[in-house]
Enzyme design. Structure first.
Site, PDB file in Angstrom:
ATOM      1  N   ARG A 145       0.871  -1.170   0.000  1.00  9.64           N
ATOM      2  CA  ARG A 145       0.000   0.000   0.000  1.00  9.64           C
ATOM      3  C   ARG A 145       0.910   1.223   0.000  1.00  9.64           C
ATOM      4  O   ARG A 145       2.035   1.181   0.507  1.00  9.64           O
ATOM      5  CB  ARG A 145      -0.901   0.019   1.236  1.00  9.64           C
ATOM      6  CG  ARG A 145      -1.799  -1.208   1.380  1.00  9.64           C
ATOM      7  CD  ARG A 145      -2.585  -1.145   2.675  1.00  9.64           C
ATOM      8  NE  ARG A 145      -3.489  -2.289   2.824  1.00  9.64           N
ATOM      9  CZ  ARG A 145      -3.188  -3.406   3.482  1.00  9.64           C
ATOM     10  NH1 ARG A 145      -2.004  -3.527   4.065  1.00  9.64           N
ATOM     11  NH2 ARG A 145      -4.061  -4.387   3.555  1.00  9.64           N
ATOM     12  N   LYS A 169      -2.230  -2.701   7.997  1.00  6.83           N
ATOM     13  CA  LYS A 169      -3.452  -2.293   8.675  1.00  6.83           C
ATOM     14  C   LYS A 169      -3.601  -3.037   9.994  1.00  6.83           C
ATOM     15  O   LYS A 169      -3.267  -4.213  10.099  1.00  6.83           O
ATOM     16  CB  LYS A 169      -4.665  -2.570   7.783  1.00  6.83           C
ATOM     17  CG  LYS A 169      -4.798  -1.608   6.608  1.00  6.83           C
ATOM     18  CD  LYS A 169      -6.090  -1.853   5.855  1.00  6.83           C
ATOM     19  CE  LYS A 169      -6.290  -0.837   4.742  1.00  6.83           C
ATOM     20  NZ  LYS A 169      -7.561  -1.054   4.017  1.00  6.83           N
ATOM     21  N   HIS A 235      -2.001   2.549  -6.017  1.00  5.09           N
ATOM     22  CA  HIS A 235      -2.672   1.293  -5.689  1.00  5.09           C
ATOM     23  C   HIS A 235      -2.797   0.389  -6.915  1.00  5.09           C
ATOM     24  O   HIS A 235      -2.963  -0.832  -6.768  1.00  5.09           O
ATOM     25  CB  HIS A 235      -4.058   1.573  -5.098  1.00  5.09           C
ATOM     26  CG  HIS A 235      -4.407   0.661  -3.965  1.00  5.09           C
ATOM     27  ND1 HIS A 235      -3.708   0.637  -2.769  1.00  5.09           N
ATOM     28  CD2 HIS A 235      -5.366  -0.300  -3.838  1.00  5.09           C
ATOM     29  CE1 HIS A 235      -4.231  -0.269  -1.970  1.00  5.09           C
ATOM     30  NE2 HIS A 235      -5.230  -0.862  -2.596  1.00  5.09           N
ATOM     31  N   ARG A 238      -0.092  -2.101  -6.768  1.00  5.60           N
ATOM     32  CA  ARG A 238      -0.381  -3.183  -5.820  1.00  5.60           C
ATOM     33  C   ARG A 238      -1.313  -4.211  -6.473  1.00  5.60           C
ATOM     34  O   ARG A 238      -1.089  -5.422  -6.366  1.00  5.60           O
ATOM     35  CB  ARG A 238      -1.023  -2.592  -4.559  1.00  5.60           C
ATOM     36  CG  ARG A 238      -1.497  -3.621  -3.523  1.00  5.60           C
ATOM     37  CD  ARG A 238      -1.928  -2.869  -2.263  1.00  5.60           C
ATOM     38  NE  ARG A 238      -2.751  -3.657  -1.365  1.00  5.60           N
ATOM     39  CZ  ARG A 238      -2.274  -4.447  -0.396  1.00  5.60           C
ATOM     40  NH1 ARG A 238      -0.963  -4.578  -0.256  1.00  5.60           N
ATOM     41  NH2 ARG A 238      -3.087  -5.101   0.399  1.00  5.60           N
ATOM     42  N   HIS A 261      -3.646  -9.239   3.645  1.00  4.64           N
ATOM     43  CA  HIS A 261      -5.099  -9.352   3.790  1.00  4.64           C
ATOM     44  C   HIS A 261      -5.417 -10.279   4.959  1.00  4.64           C
ATOM     45  O   HIS A 261      -4.863 -11.374   5.056  1.00  4.64           O
ATOM     46  CB  HIS A 261      -5.736  -9.926   2.519  1.00  4.64           C
ATOM     47  CG  HIS A 261      -5.745  -8.967   1.371  1.00  4.64           C
ATOM     48  ND1 HIS A 261      -5.914  -9.359   0.054  1.00  4.64           N
ATOM     49  CD2 HIS A 261      -5.630  -7.610   1.344  1.00  4.64           C
ATOM     50  CE1 HIS A 261      -5.889  -8.299  -0.723  1.00  4.64           C
ATOM     51  NE2 HIS A 261      -5.717  -7.228   0.035  1.00  4.64           N
ATOM     52  N   TYR A 270      -8.877 -11.036  -7.107  1.00  5.68           N
ATOM     53  CA  TYR A 270      -7.933 -11.132  -8.215  1.00  5.68           C
ATOM     54  C   TYR A 270      -8.193 -12.358  -9.079  1.00  5.68           C
ATOM     55  O   TYR A 270      -7.812 -12.385 -10.246  1.00  5.68           O
ATOM     56  CB  TYR A 270      -6.497 -11.124  -7.673  1.00  5.68           C
ATOM     57  CG  TYR A 270      -6.191  -9.829  -6.961  1.00  5.68           C
ATOM     58  CD1 TYR A 270      -6.054  -8.633  -7.676  1.00  5.68           C
ATOM     59  CD2 TYR A 270      -6.088  -9.776  -5.571  1.00  5.68           C
ATOM     60  CE1 TYR A 270      -5.816  -7.433  -7.025  1.00  5.68           C
ATOM     61  CE2 TYR A 270      -5.848  -8.580  -4.919  1.00  5.68           C
ATOM     62  CZ  TYR A 270      -5.721  -7.411  -5.643  1.00  5.68           C
ATOM     63  OH  TYR A 270      -5.496  -6.226  -5.000  1.00  5.68           O
TER      64      TYR A 270
END
Length: 293
Positions: A145, A169, A235, A238, A261, A270
């Site tokens: 990110r 995150k 992004h 990414r 994730h 994806y």
């Protein structure tokens, strides 16, 4: 008194969740907006009920909010009232049965391998070009990110820049490998930059301070346009990393770990991109794919 208790509960709720500051700001804004709506409609806190939640949903639609924004706001309130119910502040979660409008799933925009090569082939003519090249190489090499790349420190790397420890995150750490092109670009940037006041910061601006996310977004847009490409957002690199890795390896679980994730379902988008590409190839190549008029 009740409002003060609610405010206290809200702070405790957000603290427990360990959200990013951006998510915390959204939660506070959404929740406070709902209670302001109740006050303006002279609905006391102790009288809140499911029809209050429904009325708020109608209010949001009349304001012209899109489905994605409404979905987020209702989700914020549903999670908060679930917390209040568990802590015996409310007997029921008034948002539990509220139906929100469906969100049309937007597939991420991905660069082709040719476009990635074109973007990363730009030649450094100034010391800050070396920084930008290193930044872009790192984004694509590790699937970072943009905030993760901006916050990278030299001490975050291990084994001569071969691995990077990323704080993602929810303050979750992960270790990702760094490709040889990114390593070379990082070393060239370090060799050409002015020594900042804090040498540990990897990406700095002309004042020797850590560069901002917005500044790097603007730099990437400028570079891509100068190369005759569409304006590119960080992004997209990414997303391109994840898509190209999936195409070559098919290892969704490893890609999930590298992207940071928490849920595999997030990474599975994806596979949809890959399927979409297969459909395009099928429609273009198969003799019976499209019906003749």
């Amino acid at each position: 008194m009740i409002r003060e208790q609610l405010t206290k509960n809200l702070k405790e709720f957000l603290k427990i969740k360990n959200y990013s500051q951006h998510t915390i700001d959204n939660y506070e804004r959404d929740i406070n907006e709902f209670f302001l709506f109740a006050e303006e409609n002279k609905i006391h806190i102790e009288d809140l009920e499911p029809k209050t939640a429904s009325g708020w949903l109608i209010y949001l639609r009349r304001k012209g909010l899109n489905n994605r924004s409404i979905h987020r706001k209702v989700s914020s309130l549903r999670n908060f009232f679930r917390y209040l119910q568990r802590n015996s502040f409310f007997e029921q979660n008034i948002f539990e049965g509220i139906k929100v409008p469906k969100i049309e799933e937007k597939l991420p925009k991905v660069l082709s391998l040719e476009d990635v090569d074109k973007l990363l082939s730009f030649q450094a003519k100034s010391k800050y070009d070396f920084r930008d090249k290193a930044f872009l190489e790192l984004l694509y090499s590790c699937g970072l990110r943009v905030t993760e790349a901006v916050n990278a420190n030299i001490s975050s790397f291990e084994s001569n820049f071969s691995f990077l420890k990323v704080l993602g995150k929810g303050n979750k750490e992960r270790m990702v490998p760094v490709g040889e092109f990114a390593i070379k670009a990082i070393n060239e940037w370090i060799e050409n930059r002015d020594i900042p006041s804090d040498p540990n910061i990897l990406f700095t601006n002309k004042y020797g301070e850590r560069i901002t996310v917005r500044a790097m977004q603007q730099r990437l847009e400028k570079i891509s346009i100068s190369l005759g490409m569409q304006p590119i957002h960080p992004h997209m690199l990414r997303h391109s990393f994840a898509t190209h890795m999936l195409e070559s390896s098919g290892d969704l679980r490893s890609i999930q770990e590298m992207l940071g994730h928490s849920s595999l379902s997030t990474t599975q988008i994806y596979t949809k991109l890959k399927f979409q590409q297969l459909v395009k190839i099928y429609d273009r190549a198969h003799p019976h794919a499209q019906k003749k008029n």
